[in-house]
Design a protein around this motif. Structure first.
Motif, PDB file in Angstrom:
ATOM      1  N   LEU A 679       0.848  -1.194   0.000  1.00 42.36           N
ATOM      2  CA  LEU A 679       0.000   0.000   0.000  1.00 42.36           C
ATOM      3  C   LEU A 679       0.883   1.244   0.000  1.00 42.36           C
ATOM      4  CD1 LEU A 679      -3.097   0.628   0.261  1.00 42.36           C
ATOM      5  CD2 LEU A 679      -2.649   0.994   2.710  1.00 42.36           C
ATOM      6  N   ALA A 680       0.491   2.234  -0.799  1.00 45.89           N
ATOM      7  CA  ALA A 680       1.290   3.456  -0.907  1.00 45.89           C
ATOM      8  C   ALA A 680       0.372   4.664  -1.019  1.00 45.89           C
ATOM      9  CB  ALA A 680       2.234   3.387  -2.105  1.00 45.89           C
ATOM     10  N   GLY A 681       0.938   5.842  -0.809  1.00 42.01           N
ATOM     11  CA  GLY A 681       0.198   7.085  -0.950  1.00 42.01           C
ATOM     12  C   GLY A 681       0.321   7.642  -2.352  1.00 42.01           C
ATOM     13  N   PRO A 682      -0.189   8.859  -2.569  1.00 41.69           N
ATOM     14  CA  PRO A 682      -0.129   9.475  -3.902  1.00 41.69           C
ATOM     15  C   PRO A 682       1.294   9.665  -4.407  1.00 41.69           C
ATOM     16  CG  PRO A 682      -1.659  10.659  -2.472  1.00 41.69           C
ATOM     17  CD  PRO A 682      -0.917   9.696  -1.596  1.00 41.69           C
ATOM     18  N   ASP A 683       2.254   9.756  -3.482  1.00 38.46           N
ATOM     19  CA  ASP A 683       3.648   9.941  -3.869  1.00 38.46           C
ATOM     20  C   ASP A 683       4.358   8.631  -4.160  1.00 38.46           C
ATOM     21  OD1 ASP A 683       3.639   8.903  -1.341  1.00 38.46           O
ATOM     22  OD2 ASP A 683       4.746  10.551  -0.414  1.00 38.46           O
ATOM     23  N   ARG A 684       3.598   7.503  -4.169  1.00 39.27           N
ATOM     24  CA  ARG A 684       4.111   6.161  -4.445  1.00 39.27           C
ATOM     25  C   ARG A 684       5.037   5.645  -3.338  1.00 39.27           C
ATOM     26  NH1 ARG A 684       3.421   4.871 -10.213  1.00 39.27           N
ATOM     27  NH2 ARG A 684       2.507   6.685 -11.234  1.00 39.27           N
ATOM     28  N   GLU A 690      -0.484   1.742  10.389  1.00 40.71           N
ATOM     29  CA  GLU A 690      -0.637   2.810  11.377  1.00 40.71           C
ATOM     30  C   GLU A 690      -0.854   4.172  10.717  1.00 40.71           C
ATOM     31  OE1 GLU A 690       1.355  -0.588  13.338  1.00 40.71           O
ATOM     32  OE2 GLU A 690       1.626   0.463  11.420  1.00 40.71           O
ATOM     33  N   ASP A 691      -0.299   4.365   9.513  1.00 43.16           N
ATOM     34  CA  ASP A 691      -0.528   5.616   8.788  1.00 43.16           C
ATOM     35  C   ASP A 691      -1.988   5.756   8.381  1.00 43.16           C
ATOM     36  OD1 ASP A 691       2.236   6.210   8.838  1.00 43.16           O
ATOM     37  OD2 ASP A 691       2.554   4.949   7.073  1.00 43.16           O
ATOM     38  N   VAL A 692      -2.638   4.622   8.169  1.00 41.97           N
ATOM     39  CA  VAL A 692      -4.033   4.627   7.727  1.00 41.97           C
ATOM     40  C   VAL A 692      -4.977   4.812   8.906  1.00 41.97           C
ATOM     41  CG1 VAL A 692      -5.837   3.299   6.573  1.00 41.97           C
ATOM     42  CG2 VAL A 692      -3.476   3.159   5.766  1.00 41.97           C
ATOM     43  N   VAL A 693      -4.852   3.948   9.893  1.00 42.09           N
ATOM     44  CA  VAL A 693      -5.807   3.990  11.006  1.00 42.09           C
ATOM     45  C   VAL A 693      -5.580   5.204  11.888  1.00 42.09           C
ATOM     46  CG1 VAL A 693      -6.046   1.491  10.984  1.00 42.09           C
ATOM     47  CG2 VAL A 693      -4.387   2.538  12.518  1.00 42.09           C
ATOM     48  N   GLY A 694      -4.414   5.878  11.727  1.00 44.14           N
ATOM     49  CA  GLY A 694      -4.185   7.099  12.481  1.00 44.14           C
ATOM     50  C   GLY A 694      -5.034   8.258  12.007  1.00 44.14           C
ATOM     51  N   GLY A 695      -5.631   8.120  10.800  1.00 44.70           N
ATOM     52  CA  GLY A 695      -6.585   9.121  10.333  1.00 44.70           C
ATOM     53  C   GLY A 695      -6.044  10.097   9.323  1.00 44.70           C
TER      54      GLY A 695
END
Length: 700
Positions: A679-684, A690-695
């Motif tokens: 899984l990655a963000g828009p910056d790849r 924890e990055d996700v469930v942290g909000g």
């Protein structure tokens, strides 16, 4: 057309093999004769010359007359059903039903006037008996008895399956329900070892229920992969669909871990720490992950195995010979590799042979370890099911059933008698895969499934439904017809082979009803219209992906979506929505040479589709302007879903975090890192759970 060509086509039609088909452009195509011969040969037919074809056609047409009872009879509950019985002409016969739950019902013979037929020099008659409409759901047995003449060989008993006419939605789906969709292996946490595991599934599901009110988490197939390197990265090409991949075991939550001695506990903790370092990699290395987990689990097994003997024994009783076959294959693969047809000694090809029995005696501990792993991963999945239900999820885990298996895998070895050899499953060319697809999977033989009473299919369904509140069936049109591609043929040179969908869909409905599960059929691609109607009539949900829902050149209005469906914006075979909006799918296919028209034409067509979606969103007031930024468009497309009457609405985790990378590019193998991207963000840049469930990364 020559006599031989006519016989070839007649034999194909008699065996349910298409000789012509319509492609995605609406053009009628003819199946090459070489493909027809290869497909028919895989079904056991002789096709070498005109004489062989004529003999095969005669055998096929007289097959029902060569046995007293059909091998399997499927009855819809509440409907009286006729069973045709064949005996020597003039012989009296009686037929009864032995019920699954105990008891016996004698069937009534009904009027049925048919001329006797000569088969192999003997006159055979046909009689009809009626199954009563009030038989209970279940797996029963038909029994035929005659006193005046011997029955035709081996046909005095047959399987009778009484199935639901319609699969009612569980009470957990009283109205539209939202849920999360994810590839579990992508969702790595700080505590996991380079791959998402069952513990991460619980964390993610509890967060989805708490923060978003979601009722389910739909995950990728968790089927078993190879026990030794290299492990196949695709969850849709498993070694077995009946068993689970132990790579998903959560090492942080081993049952009875307090019974481990200090040195073993320290060894496992050190391996867990080493595994956590794999989270820093940009791609998922399943081999490295499994090497660490396997070592830790072997240590745990040496000390905890005796504590779990009763549980493993119960699993062996439940799964029977299949569990022993699977564990045996894993053990042999550890010695000779995973390519059993090409690399194993010939004497090990027969699962019931003396050499295999000798191997089992010599490798008992290894086989016991594999069985313990299966108990352990199922124990953790059962715990995950209960945890998600306790969090407020009405449905909980929705599993995914892959369309097939690895051609050299455990199921391929154990189920040789019901699989077609020399054939691979795939799909004809379509808009997104214009060269067609070859999935490298051997298909079920329709005739052998019926002859085995559909037991392999039934047992597989029971396994994948055991800890699930729902099941997605990948490529469900494969229960109606499958695209068979002969070896050494291009994907576009295959042929459709028809299956007994009444039996397969009925059995699916029966096993889902018993499990209290909802069933979602992935009915995308080239689908005959009546197939979707049949699925709807039987209570099987379809799949509606916003990018594929069009009417008169415009996105289908949300209120016109099917009610009985899982509605989503995207699917795992195209990039996440942010990537799609930036034409990631066009760029990948251009780079890999998968386009069949100039990239300029492809880009123009895709940009036109995206512009139409943007305009539709703006017209509905879901977007301030058609030229809004990507994030606003993604959010608006998901609000579009909320306006549909769909009973289930799925939101991809990749869309929630703004991922842009395609998880899979159909039609490729090593050319693209399929199924290996975390899984990655828009910056790849990869994200942890924890990055996700942290909000901070949880909304489009």
């Amino acid at each position: 057309m020559s006599d031989e060509s006519t016989l070839l086509e007649d034999l194909a039609e008699a065996r349910g093999v298409s000789t012509r088909w319509w492609d995605w452009r609406g053009e009628r195509r003819t199946v090459p004769a070489s493909s027809l011969r290869a497909v028919l040969s895989a079904m056991g037919e002789e096709t070498d010359d005109e004489e062989a074809l004529a003999a095969s056609l005669e055998r096929t047409r007289t097959l029902p007359w060569r046995r007293t009872l059909p091998p399997t009879v499927v009855q819809r509950a509440g409907e009286a059903t006729r069973v045709l019985v064949h005996v020597s002409h003039g012989a009296a016969v009686s037929v009864s039903v032995e019920l699954e739950g105990g008891g016996r019902r004698l069937l009534e013979q009904v009027e049925h006037v048919v001329e006797p037929r000569e088969v192999d020099g003997e006159r055979v008659g046909e009689a009809a008996f009626e199954l009563p409409a009030d038989l209970p759901l279940g797996w029963h047995e038909l029994v035929a008895v005659t006193e005046s003449a011997p029955l035709l060989p081996g046909s005095e008993r047959a399987v009778l399956v009484t199935v639901p006419t319609r699969l009612d939605l569980p009470e957990t789906v009283p109205g539209p329900r939202d849920g999360l969709m994810t590839q579990l292996y992508q969702v790595r946490s700080r505590g996991s070892q380079g791959i998402g595991d069952v513990g991460d599934l619980v964390t993610l599901g509890e967060w989805a229920a708490r923060e978003h009110g979601h009722d389910f988490v739909l995950v990728n197939p968790l089927h078993a992969a190879e026990p030794v390197a290299p492990m196949e990265p695709s969850p849709y090409l498993p070694t077995s669909r009946r068993f689970v991949n132990p790579v998903y075991i959560d090492l942080r939550n081993l049952p009875d871990a307090d019974a481990l001695p200090p040195d073993a506990r320290a060894e496992i903790a050190e391996l867990v720490t080493r595994g956590q370092e794999l989270n820093e990699a940009d791609t998922i290395d399943r081999d490295a992950v499994w090497e660490i987990k396997r070592r830790a689990l072997r240590t745990a097994f040496r000390h905890l195995g005796p504590h779990h003997d009763a549980h493993v024994a119960a699993l062996r009783e439940q799964e029977g010979q299949a569990l022993l076959d699977f564990a045996t294959w894993c053990s042999i693969a550890a010695v000779h590799g995973t390519e059993w047809e090409s690399d194993w000694p010939r004497e090990l090809h027969d699962p019931r042979g003396a050499a295999v029995e000798a191997h089992q005696r010599a490798h008992g501990e290894e086989i016991a370890f594999t069985m313990w792993l299966q108990w352990l991963v199922r124990h953790q999945l059962a715990g995950a099911r209960e945890a998600l239900r306790a969090s407020g999820m009405g449905i909980g885990i929705v599993g995914d059933l892959a369309v097939g298996i690895h051609p050299e895998g455990a199921d391929s070895w154990a189920l040789q008698d019901v699989l077609a050899r020399g054939i691979e499953v795939g799909a004809p060319p379509d808009q997104f895969n214009q060269l067609g697809q070859n999935w490298s999977q051997p298909p079920w033989r329709p005739d052998r499934l019926a002859e085995t009473g559909y037991a392999p299919f039934r047992d597989m369904l029971r396994a994948v439904l055991r800890d699930a509140g729902g099941l997605r069936v990948d490529h469900i049109i494969g229960l109606f017809r499958l695209w068979w591609v002969p070896e050494d043929h291009d994907p576009g040179e295959g042929a459709y082979v028809r299956y007994d969908h009444e039996a397969l869909i009925g059995i699916l409905a029966l096993e889902a009803a018993r499990a209290g599960a909802v069933v979602i059929g992935e009915d995308l691609g080239v689908v005959e219209p009546w197939v979707r109607e049949h699925l709807s009539e039987r209570g099987i949900l379809g799949t509606s992906v916003m990018w594929f829902e069009w009417v008169d050149g415009r996105p289908r209005p949300p209120e016109d979506y099917r009610e009985l469906c899982l509605a989503t914006v995207t699917t795992h075979d195209i990039p996440p929505t942010a990537g799609y909006l930036h034409l990631e799918h066009v760029a990948i296919r251009e780079r890999l040479g998968l386009l069949t028209r100039p990239v300029e034409a492809e880009t123009e067509a895709e940009e036109g589709s995206i512009a139409a979606v943007r305009s539709a969103l703006a017209e509905r007031g879901l977007l301030e302007t058609p030229f809004a930024p990507t994030g606003a468009v993604v959010a608006a497309m998901h609000r579009w879903l909320a306006l549909t009457p769909a009973r289930l609405r799925g939101y991809a985790l990749t869309d929630l975090v703004g991922d842009v990378r395609a998880i899979n590019q159909p039609g490729t193998d090593e050319e693209y890192p399929n199924w290996r991207l975390p899984l990655a963000g828009p910056d790849r840049v990869p994200l942890l759970l924890e990055d996700v469930v942290g909000g901070s990364r949880s909304r489009p």
